[in-house]
Design a protein around this motif. Sequence first.
Motif, mmCIF file in Angstrom:
data_model
loop_
_atom_site.group_PDB
_atom_site.id
_atom_site.type_symbol
_atom_site.label_atom_id
_atom_site.label_comp_id
_atom_site.label_asym_id
_atom_site.label_seq_id
_atom_site.Cartn_x
_atom_site.Cartn_y
_atom_site.Cartn_z
ATOM 1 N N MET A 1 0.830 -1.214 0.000
ATOM 2 C CA MET A 1 0.000 0.000 0.000
ATOM 3 C C MET A 1 0.861 1.259 0.000
ATOM 4 O O MET A 1 0.592 2.222 -0.697
ATOM 5 C CB MET A 1 -0.925 -0.017 1.225
ATOM 6 N N LYS A 2 1.929 1.226 0.815
ATOM 7 C CA LYS A 2 2.821 2.388 0.890
ATOM 8 C C LYS A 2 3.501 2.625 -0.450
ATOM 9 O O LYS A 2 3.688 3.770 -0.875
ATOM 10 C CB LYS A 2 3.871 2.164 1.986
ATOM 11 N N SER A 3 3.877 1.526 -1.139
ATOM 12 C CA SER A 3 4.524 1.648 -2.437
ATOM 13 C C SER A 3 3.598 2.291 -3.456
ATOM 14 O O SER A 3 4.002 3.154 -4.230
ATOM 15 C CB SER A 3 4.969 0.268 -2.922
ATOM 16 N N ASN A 4 2.325 1.873 -3.457
ATOM 17 C CA ASN A 4 1.345 2.437 -4.384
ATOM 18 C C ASN A 4 1.128 3.922 -4.118
ATOM 19 O O ASN A 4 0.987 4.722 -5.042
ATOM 20 C CB ASN A 4 0.015 1.693 -4.266
ATOM 21 N N ARG A 5 1.115 4.283 -2.835
ATOM 22 C CA ARG A 5 0.938 5.689 -2.461
ATOM 23 C C ARG A 5 2.117 6.519 -2.943
ATOM 24 O O ARG A 5 1.949 7.644 -3.414
ATOM 25 C CB ARG A 5 0.780 5.815 -0.941
ATOM 26 N N SER A 6 3.317 5.966 -2.867
ATOM 27 C CA SER A 6 4.514 6.676 -3.315
ATOM 28 C C SER A 6 4.482 6.903 -4.826
ATOM 29 O O SER A 6 4.867 7.972 -5.313
ATOM 30 C CB SER A 6 5.771 5.881 -2.941
ATOM 31 N N ILE A 7 4.020 5.886 -5.570
ATOM 32 C CA ILE A 7 3.928 6.006 -7.024
ATOM 33 C C ILE A 7 2.922 7.076 -7.403
ATOM 34 O O ILE A 7 3.172 7.907 -8.293
ATOM 35 C CB ILE A 7 3.537 4.647 -7.654
ATOM 36 N N VAL A 8 1.775 7.085 -6.725
ATOM 37 C CA VAL A 8 0.739 8.085 -7.000
ATOM 38 C C VAL A 8 1.271 9.487 -6.711
ATOM 39 O O VAL A 8 1.067 10.419 -7.493
ATOM 40 C CB VAL A 8 -0.525 7.812 -6.158
ATOM 41 N N THR A 9 1.965 9.641 -5.582
ATOM 42 C CA THR A 9 2.543 10.943 -5.215
ATOM 43 C C THR A 9 3.554 11.385 -6.264
ATOM 44 O O THR A 9 3.591 12.552 -6.659
ATOM 45 C CB THR A 9 3.231 10.858 -3.842
ATOM 46 N N TRP A 10 4.394 10.455 -6.741
ATOM 47 C CA TRP A 10 5.409 10.763 -7.752
ATOM 48 C C TRP A 10 4.752 11.233 -9.038
ATOM 49 O O TRP A 10 5.170 12.220 -9.633
ATOM 50 C CB TRP A 10 6.240 9.507 -7.999
ATOM 51 N N LEU A 11 3.697 10.531 -9.458
ATOM 52 C CA LEU A 11 2.985 10.906 -10.683
ATOM 53 C C LEU A 11 2.293 12.259 -10.538
ATOM 54 O O LEU A 11 2.276 13.065 -11.468
ATOM 55 C CB LEU A 11 1.966 9.825 -11.050
ATOM 56 N N LEU A 12 1.718 12.502 -9.361
ATOM 57 C CA LEU A 12 1.072 13.797 -9.120
ATOM 58 C C LEU A 12 2.085 14.928 -9.162
ATOM 59 O O LEU A 12 1.785 16.030 -9.643
ATOM 60 C CB LEU A 12 0.347 13.780 -7.768
ATOM 61 N N ASN A 13 3.282 14.668 -8.674
ATOM 62 C CA ASN A 13 4.330 15.691 -8.714
ATOM 63 C C ASN A 13 4.750 15.991 -10.147
ATOM 64 O O ASN A 13 5.052 17.137 -10.490
ATOM 65 C CB ASN A 13 5.542 15.231 -7.896
#
Length: 227
Positions: A1-13
Motif C-alpha cells: 500500500m505504501k509503495s502504491n501511495r509513493s507512485i501516486v505521489t510521484w505521478l502527481l508531482n
Amino acid sequence: MKSNRSIVTWLLNIVKLIGLFALYQLAMIPTMMPAIRRGFSATAILVAGVASLVLLGLLIWWLVTIYRRQAPIVTNLSRPARPALTIVGLFILVELGNVLAGLIVKQTPENQVILDKVFTTSPVINVVLMAVLAPIVEELIFRGLMYRWLFPRVTNRVTFAVALVFASLLFAFAHTLSFSPALLAYLPIAVVLTFTYVWFNDIRYSIALHIINNSLAMVGMLTLLSR
C-alpha cells in the motif's frame, strides 16, 4: 500500500511540474504575440513585453516561495571547494557540448526559430526575459522543484544516473515538444545544469550558469541584429 501511495505521489508531482511549465508558457504569450501575428504597434509591443515581465516576476516569486518550503535533496556529493573556478569549468563544458551538438544537429530547433522572431520585436525587453527571467524560472522548475519532488535522495550512482537522464530529457523535450534530432541540441546544457544543481545542492549556481549561457547567446543575437 505504501509503495502504491509513493507512485501516486510521484505521478502527481510530475503533473504539478507540467502545470508550472504551462504557467511559464502562458506568461510568455504576451511577448510572443507580436512575433506570431503582424500588425502590432510599437506601443502594443511594449505593453506586451512589460506584461510578460510582470507575469514572469510573479511566477518567480511563487516558485521561490514553493522551493524554500521543500527540504534540500540528500546527496553524498561534496560541494566544490572553489565554486567560481568550478562554474567556469562547467561553462566551458557547456560550450563544448553546444559546439558538438551543433555539428551533429543540422536543423535549427523550432523553439529557437520562435525565439529569434520574438527577439526582433523588442530586443531590450527580451534580453531581460530570455537572459535573466527565463533561466530563473526554468532552473526552479526543472532542477529545484523537480529534484525535491521526484528525486529527493541522490545517494548512489544508479539513482543519480536515472535522475540525471530523466531531468535532462524532460528539459530538452520541453524545449522541442518532439523527439526530433533537435532534442540533442538541448541535452548538453541540460546535463551540465542538472549536474551543477546536484553537485552544489544549491539552485543559485545552476541559475548563474544558465544566465551566463543565455546572456552570451543574447549578445550574439544583438550582434547579428545590429548588422
